[in-house]
Design a protein around this motif. Sequence first.
Motif, short mmCIF file in Angstrom:
data_model
loop_
_atom_site.label_atom_id
_atom_site.label_comp_id
_atom_site.label_asym_id
_atom_site.label_seq_id
_atom_site.Cartn_x
_atom_site.Cartn_y
_atom_site.Cartn_z
N PHE A 154 0.86 -1.18 0.00
CA PHE A 154 0.00 0.00 0.00
C PHE A 154 0.90 1.23 0.00
CE2 PHE A 154 -2.74 3.29 1.65
CZ PHE A 154 -4.01 2.96 1.21
N ILE A 155 0.72 2.09 -0.99
CA ILE A 155 1.62 3.23 -1.20
C ILE A 155 0.94 4.52 -0.78
CG2 ILE A 155 2.83 4.58 -2.96
CD1 ILE A 155 3.12 1.98 -4.56
N LYS A 156 1.70 5.36 -0.07
CA LYS A 156 1.22 6.69 0.31
C LYS A 156 2.34 7.69 0.08
CE LYS A 156 0.20 5.25 4.48
NZ LYS A 156 -0.23 5.23 5.91
N SER A 157 2.05 8.76 -0.63
CA SER A 157 2.99 9.86 -0.78
C SER A 157 2.19 11.14 -1.03
CB SER A 157 3.97 9.60 -1.94
OG SER A 157 3.33 9.77 -3.18
N GLU A 158 2.87 12.22 -1.29
CA GLU A 158 2.18 13.50 -1.42
C GLU A 158 1.28 13.55 -2.65
OE1 GLU A 158 3.20 18.30 -1.74
OE2 GLU A 158 4.78 16.83 -1.32
N ASN A 159 1.75 13.01 -3.77
CA ASN A 159 1.01 13.15 -5.02
C ASN A 159 0.56 11.84 -5.64
OD1 ASN A 159 1.41 16.05 -5.16
ND2 ASN A 159 3.55 15.59 -5.68
N TYR A 160 1.06 10.71 -5.12
CA TYR A 160 0.84 9.42 -5.77
C TYR A 160 0.65 8.36 -4.71
CZ TYR A 160 1.94 5.33 -8.71
OH TYR A 160 1.91 4.12 -9.36
N GLY A 161 -0.23 7.39 -4.99
CA GLY A 161 -0.40 6.32 -4.02
C GLY A 161 -1.51 5.37 -4.41
N THR A 162 -1.86 4.50 -3.47
CA THR A 162 -2.92 3.52 -3.69
C THR A 162 -4.27 4.22 -3.64
OG1 THR A 162 -1.56 1.77 -2.72
CG2 THR A 162 -3.92 1.36 -2.89
N ARG A 163 -4.95 4.24 -4.76
CA ARG A 163 -6.25 4.91 -4.87
C ARG A 163 -7.40 3.98 -4.50
NH1 ARG A 163 -6.31 9.03 -8.96
NH2 ARG A 163 -8.55 9.11 -8.55
N SER A 164 -7.23 2.67 -4.77
CA SER A 164 -8.30 1.72 -4.45
C SER A 164 -7.72 0.33 -4.31
CB SER A 164 -9.39 1.74 -5.53
OG SER A 164 -8.87 1.31 -6.78
N SER A 165 -8.45 -0.50 -3.57
CA SER A 165 -8.14 -1.92 -3.46
C SER A 165 -9.38 -2.70 -3.90
CB SER A 165 -7.81 -2.31 -2.01
OG SER A 165 -6.71 -1.59 -1.52
N THR A 166 -9.16 -3.84 -4.53
CA THR A 166 -10.26 -4.65 -5.02
C THR A 166 -10.05 -6.10 -4.65
OG1 THR A 166 -10.50 -3.16 -6.91
CG2 THR A 166 -11.64 -5.27 -7.04
N VAL A 167 -11.11 -6.74 -4.19
CA VAL A 167 -11.11 -8.18 -3.93
C VAL A 167 -12.18 -8.80 -4.80
CG1 VAL A 167 -11.60 -9.97 -2.23
CG2 VAL A 167 -10.23 -7.99 -1.58
N PHE A 168 -11.78 -9.84 -5.53
CA PHE A 168 -12.69 -10.53 -6.44
C PHE A 168 -12.66 -12.02 -6.12
CE2 PHE A 168 -12.95 -12.62 -10.79
CZ PHE A 168 -14.34 -12.67 -10.80
N LEU A 169 -13.84 -12.60 -5.89
CA LEU A 169 -13.97 -14.02 -5.60
C LEU A 169 -14.90 -14.65 -6.63
CD1 LEU A 169 -14.57 -13.83 -1.73
CD2 LEU A 169 -12.38 -14.01 -2.92
N MET A 170 -14.45 -15.73 -7.25
CA MET A 170 -15.28 -16.44 -8.23
C MET A 170 -15.50 -17.88 -7.77
SD MET A 170 -14.42 -17.50 -12.19
CE MET A 170 -14.56 -15.85 -12.85
N SER A 171 -16.74 -18.23 -7.54
CA SER A 171 -17.10 -19.62 -7.25
C SER A 171 -17.86 -20.18 -8.46
CB SER A 171 -17.96 -19.70 -5.99
OG SER A 171 -19.23 -19.12 -6.21
N GLU A 172 -18.34 -21.40 -8.34
CA GLU A 172 -19.09 -22.00 -9.44
C GLU A 172 -20.40 -21.26 -9.70
OE1 GLU A 172 -18.39 -24.30 -11.53
OE2 GLU A 172 -16.62 -25.28 -10.69
N LYS A 173 -20.97 -20.67 -8.66
CA LYS A 173 -22.30 -20.10 -8.78
C LYS A 173 -22.36 -18.59 -8.65
CE LYS A 173 -24.49 -24.26 -6.88
NZ LYS A 173 -25.39 -24.81 -5.81
N GLU A 174 -21.26 -17.95 -8.25
CA GLU A 174 -21.37 -16.54 -7.88
C GLU A 174 -20.06 -15.80 -8.07
OE1 GLU A 174 -23.80 -15.21 -4.22
OE2 GLU A 174 -21.72 -15.18 -3.53
N LEU A 175 -20.17 -14.52 -8.40
CA LEU A 175 -19.04 -13.60 -8.43
C LEU A 175 -19.23 -12.57 -7.33
CD1 LEU A 175 -18.98 -12.82 -12.27
CD2 LEU A 175 -17.78 -14.68 -11.10
N GLN A 176 -18.19 -12.31 -6.55
CA GLN A 176 -18.20 -11.22 -5.58
C GLN A 176 -17.09 -10.24 -5.96
OE1 GLN A 176 -18.41 -12.23 -1.32
NE2 GLN A 176 -18.72 -14.35 -1.95
N TYR A 177 -17.46 -8.98 -6.11
CA TYR A 177 -16.51 -7.95 -6.51
C TYR A 177 -16.65 -6.81 -5.51
CZ TYR A 177 -13.79 -5.20 -9.94
OH TYR A 177 -12.81 -4.48 -10.58
#
Length: 251
Positions: free
Chosen positions: A209-232
């Motif tokens: 996870f990056i933090k600085s004055e002008n640049y850094g982590t804007r978002s995090s995403t977790v994606f899970l795919m099962s046989e029946k469902e997608l979680q985003y």
Amino acid sequence: MCLILFAYQVHHEYKLIVAANRDEFYQRPTAPAHFWEDHPEILAGRDLEKMGTWMGITASGRFAALTNYRNPRELTDGKRSRGELVADALKHNGNIKDYMKQLVSHQDLYPGYNLLAGDGNELYYYSNIGKQLQKLEPGIYGVSNHLLNSEWPKVQKGKEGLYQTIRADKEELVEQLFMLLQNADPAPDKTLPKTGVSLEMERMLSPLFIKSENYGTRSSTVFLMSEKELQYVERVYTKDTVKDQKFTIKL
């Protein structure tokens, strides 16, 4: 994205588990994850400057994501936006392998990149720097701003953290993955890669996870795919707020 960690066909419930951070300049205009008005089957954030994206899925279960390859000496004038590669992979109507294969003949159109695309049954990796299309085998992977599974500290730490997280098999899997992505500990100087930027910048870019004055982590995403469902699930960071949104798609 600047870090993509993923477990492919190694979990008893989820065929694909992805935990990713998008790092970008804070002033670059961005829309959070949503179903696109011009392509309603696509769920992704959007870069409002070039109208591409860094990661997304479709309602039918296709996944695509990209990281930039760091090379400060690379000439990028006249080259196309890498974000269109993810968007085009999600829009592609045919076999995703065919889309990935044709990138080989277009590798010089874009600055250096790593692209992942596929689903729970077939997943491909291509880099116009590595110049080799790979069909991935089951396993745990990580890619940042070098090639797939490079021995960068953040990639190694992320892969180990992903392995331990899914091995623990806790009910709060999504939140545990977000905790992993929010690790802001810099790597020791002796382990830092040498990519042509200053030592100070290598230090700043070394955490998950990056933090600085002008640049850094804007978002995090977790994606899970099962046989029946997608979680985003997307977590967006601004100066004063942290906002989550979750999408569930039945297959």
